[in-house]
Design a protein around this motif. Structure first.
Motif, PDB file in Angstrom:
ATOM      1  N   ALA A  87      52.764  72.090  30.551  1.00 21.31           N
ATOM      2  CA  ALA A  87      53.635  73.213  30.191  1.00 21.31           C
ATOM      3  C   ALA A  87      53.913  74.123  31.389  1.00 21.31           C
ATOM      4  CB  ALA A  87      53.002  74.021  29.056  1.00 21.31           C
ATOM      5  N   MET A  88      52.910  74.426  32.168  1.00 20.26           N
ATOM      6  CA  MET A  88      53.102  75.316  33.312  1.00 20.26           C
ATOM      7  C   MET A  88      53.868  74.605  34.434  1.00 20.26           C
ATOM      8  SD  MET A  88      51.816  78.189  32.280  1.00 20.26           S
ATOM      9  CE  MET A  88      51.104  79.356  33.450  1.00 20.26           C
ATOM     10  N   SER A  89      53.623  73.331  34.628  1.00 21.16           N
ATOM     11  CA  SER A  89      54.391  72.564  35.617  1.00 21.16           C
ATOM     12  C   SER A  89      55.856  72.494  35.220  1.00 21.16           C
ATOM     13  CB  SER A  89      53.826  71.148  35.748  1.00 21.16           C
ATOM     14  OG  SER A  89      52.503  71.160  36.245  1.00 21.16           O
ATOM     15  N   HIS A  90      56.121  72.274  33.940  1.00 25.82           N
ATOM     16  CA  HIS A  90      57.510  72.214  33.486  1.00 25.82           C
ATOM     17  C   HIS A  90      58.212  73.559  33.680  1.00 25.82           C
ATOM     18  CE1 HIS A  90      56.447  68.552  30.804  1.00 25.82           C
ATOM     19  NE2 HIS A  90      56.941  68.158  31.968  1.00 25.82           N
ATOM     20  N   ALA A  91      57.473  74.666  33.539  1.00 26.15           N
ATOM     21  CA  ALA A  91      58.066  75.980  33.787  1.00 26.15           C
ATOM     22  C   ALA A  91      58.538  76.080  35.239  1.00 26.15           C
ATOM     23  CB  ALA A  91      57.053  77.077  33.473  1.00 26.15           C
ATOM     24  N   LEU A  92      57.741  75.575  36.160  1.00 21.78           N
ATOM     25  CA  LEU A  92      58.125  75.590  37.577  1.00 21.78           C
ATOM     26  C   LEU A  92      59.315  74.671  37.827  1.00 21.78           C
ATOM     27  CD1 LEU A  92      54.527  75.468  39.060  1.00 21.78           C
ATOM     28  CD2 LEU A  92      56.087  77.417  39.166  1.00 21.78           C
ATOM     29  N   MET A  93      59.338  73.528  37.188  1.00 18.49           N
ATOM     30  CA  MET A  93      60.442  72.598  37.367  1.00 18.49           C
ATOM     31  C   MET A  93      61.744  73.173  36.819  1.00 18.49           C
ATOM     32  SD  MET A  93      58.206  69.186  36.427  1.00 18.49           S
ATOM     33  CE  MET A  93      59.532  67.986  36.469  1.00 18.49           C
ATOM     34  N   ARG A  94      61.660  73.877  35.686  1.00 22.46           N
ATOM     35  CA  ARG A  94      62.865  74.520  35.157  1.00 22.46           C
ATOM     36  C   ARG A  94      63.359  75.617  36.103  1.00 22.46           C
ATOM     37  NH1 ARG A  94      59.954  73.944  30.263  1.00 22.46           N
ATOM     38  NH2 ARG A  94      59.250  76.127  30.357  1.00 22.46           N
ATOM     39  N   ALA A  95      62.433  76.352  36.681  1.00 14.03           N
ATOM     40  CA  ALA A  95      62.819  77.396  37.633  1.00 14.03           C
ATOM     41  C   ALA A  95      63.522  76.801  38.839  1.00 14.03           C
ATOM     42  CB  ALA A  95      61.583  78.185  38.063  1.00 14.03           C
ATOM     43  N   ALA A  96      63.018  75.685  39.336  1.00 11.44           N
ATOM     44  CA  ALA A  96      63.674  75.023  40.466  1.00 11.44           C
ATOM     45  C   ALA A  96      65.062  74.534  40.068  1.00 11.44           C
ATOM     46  CB  ALA A  96      62.810  73.865  40.958  1.00 11.44           C
ATOM     47  N   GLY A  97      65.179  73.953  38.887  1.00  9.91           N
ATOM     48  CA  GLY A  97      66.477  73.469  38.438  1.00  9.91           C
ATOM     49  C   GLY A  97      67.483  74.586  38.243  1.00  9.91           C
ATOM     50  N   ALA A  98      67.015  75.743  37.772  1.00  7.63           N
ATOM     51  CA  ALA A  98      67.914  76.863  37.523  1.00  7.63           C
ATOM     52  C   ALA A  98      68.466  77.476  38.801  1.00  7.63           C
ATOM     53  CB  ALA A  98      67.206  77.944  36.709  1.00  7.63           C
ATOM     54  N   THR A  99      67.740  77.349  39.900  1.00  6.22           N
ATOM     55  CA  THR A  99      68.170  77.949  41.164  1.00  6.22           C
ATOM     56  C   THR A  99      68.774  76.933  42.130  1.00  6.22           C
ATOM     57  OG1 THR A  99      65.950  77.658  42.093  1.00  6.22           O
ATOM     58  CG2 THR A  99      66.448  79.769  41.016  1.00  6.22           C
ATOM     59  N   GLY A 100      68.379  75.675  42.011  1.00  7.62           N
ATOM     60  CA  GLY A 100      68.874  74.659  42.930  1.00  7.62           C
ATOM     61  C   GLY A 100      67.965  74.380  44.092  1.00  7.62           C
TER      62      GLY A 100
END
Length: 469
Positions: A148-161
């Protein structure tokens, strides 16, 4: 890729009046992007703008890898700058930081990391290596989704590029003589098998611009037998391996007492280091240890703003440079988030200690420019830290770029040949008008398209994290 990707797919050929190619400024550089892969297909200096080219508005630099990040600590930046007792040092800061870690939900981490990653893009980083040990729920039990915490980081990366190298961390004990973690470290617990499963799951997700390696928190936090087991499991794997080491003199003393060896000395004698290994901080290193690390091919990640903020001390930069060590830069706890400021602080620390100027320059090796030598070494060293074989303006490397804002204070009116010097030593604030990642501009006019919404969500999250109990 989000942001401006959809309306820039036709921008496969760029031209810059000058660009940093092969370690120096070169004029009239055309760069062709392979639209299918997001990699540079061709880089040609000294040419006029070809037909159909998008002419960039300023000098072009490759983005740097931020080789060491704890994203959740962005929520703590600026909030530990008061001393209530007789003494304040790394260890007292760490106790307060753990309290922040215990409050962080996946939703809060995503909001904090999204704000951070937007700021890192503005600061000239196009890839971030996330040294990720905040895994479990606040009570220490795994989430229903263990990632869950790793996916939060991955979503953050995807949202910013921004590109992301996710490094799940092996963390098993509180210190050399402690058999287990402290109660306030309960969210960090991992073992070798879970670590490798998490790494493989991140890789299997195949999110654009996301890859994965592993990390070991430190020698004090992982028993020797676990490090050996992990090393055996990583035979044949090309992913990076990161490790905090020799950051504090107390750590050096504890390692000596427990093993009879200093931390880097122990590592050199007990681990087959190679180019995958990235030694984070390595602040308190002897000349023999520096030479040994250089011979091994391992990299060293220096984090000047955090090391200064925590009172870690100054490492021997001239010795690391002279030994030919692979070096990269990180922002760690994120009290600083721009690589030009990190390079300036790295050099200024040496100037203050040695009472000399341009310490990192090497005119005897035809490298008289301090900023150029430091930038080129960090550019080169960031590739293995993030798990890449190529980086920068060369065919086969990911098509990332930074466009300098020539109207920025410190750059205005500066001769083109001194643009990098002025960027590092004379410019404060944001100096990149455009940032591209994997062939697409993700930041234009100094901001992301969703910057305001990202900031609003971050501010709301901070208000919740720091609301009075």
């Amino acid at each position: 890729m989000t942001g401006l990707a959809n309306d820039t797919l036709h921008d496969t050929l760029l031209w810059a009046p000058q660009a940093w190619v092969d370690g120096r400024w070169q004029a009239g550089v055309a760069l062709r992007i392979d639209a299918a892969s997001g990699l540079w297909a061709e880089v040609r200096p000294d040419v006029p703008p070809p037909p159909g080219t998008r002419v960039l508005p300023g000098p072009l630099l490759p983005g740097l890898v931020n080789a060491h990040s704890h994203a959740f600590q962005r929520a703590f930046a600026g909030l530990a700058e008061r001393r209530e007792g007789e003494n304040d040092d790394f260890w007292s800061w760490r106790d307060r930081m753990y309290a922040v870690a215990l409050r962080m939900s996946p939703e809060a981490l995503e909001a904090v990391a999204t704000q951070l990653y937007a700021e890192l893009l503005q600061g000239g980083y196009t890839q971030v290596c996330e040294f990720h040990y905040l895994h479990h729920a606040p009570d220490g039990r795994p989430y229903p989704d263990p990632l869950a915490m790793s996916h939060a980081l991955m979503r953050a990366a995807g949202a910013t590029g921004i590109g992301l190298t996710l490094l799940p961390v092996l963390y098993q004990r509180a210190g050399f003589t402690q058999p287990a973690l402290r109660e306030d470290q309960r969210r960090f617990a991992t073992d070798v098998e879970r670590l490798l499963t998490w790494r493989d799951s991140v890789r299997a997700a195949r999110q654009p611009c996301v890859n994965a390696g592993v990390a070991i928190h430190s020698l004090r936090a992982a028993p020797a037998e676990a490090i050996a087991r992990l090393q055996r499991a990583l035979e044949g794997d090309a992913g990076p391996i990161h490790l905090h080491i020799a950051e504090q003199t107390a750590e050096v003393d504890d390692c000596l007492a427990a093993t009879g060896r200093r931390p880097i000395e122990w590592l050199l004698q007990n681990v087959a280091l190679d180019a995958r290994w990235q030694l984070v901080h390595a602040t308190h290193a002897t000349a023999d240890e520096i030479d040994g690390v250089a011979r091994s091919g391992a990299g060293v990640v220096i984090c000047p703003s955090t090391e200064a903020n925590l009172g870690d001390g100054l490492t021997d930069v001239p010795r690391w440079l002279g030994a030919g060590t692979v070096l990269s830069i990180g922002s760690d706890s994120h009290v600083g988030r721009q690589w030009p400021a990190e390079l300036k602080l790295l050099e200024y620390g040496q100037r203050l200690q040695l009472r000399r100027r341009n310490v990192a320059a090497a005119p005897q090796a035809q490298q008289p420019a301090t900023a150029a030598r430091l930038y080129q070494r960090m550019l080169h060293g960031g590739a293995p830290a993030a798990g890449f074989a190529r980086w920068g303006f060369e065919p086969g490397a990911r098509a990332d770029w930074l466009v300098l804002d020539l109207q920025a204070p410190g750059l205005l009116g500066v001769p083109a040949s001194h643009a990098l010097d002025a960027l590092v030593f004379a410019t404060e604030g944001l100096a990149f008008v455009e940032v591209g990642v994997a062939g697409h501009p993700v930041l234009r006019d100094g901001a992301l398209p969703a910057q305001a919404a990202i900031a609003q969500r971050f501010a709301a999250t901070m208000a919740e994290l720091w609301a009075p109990a």
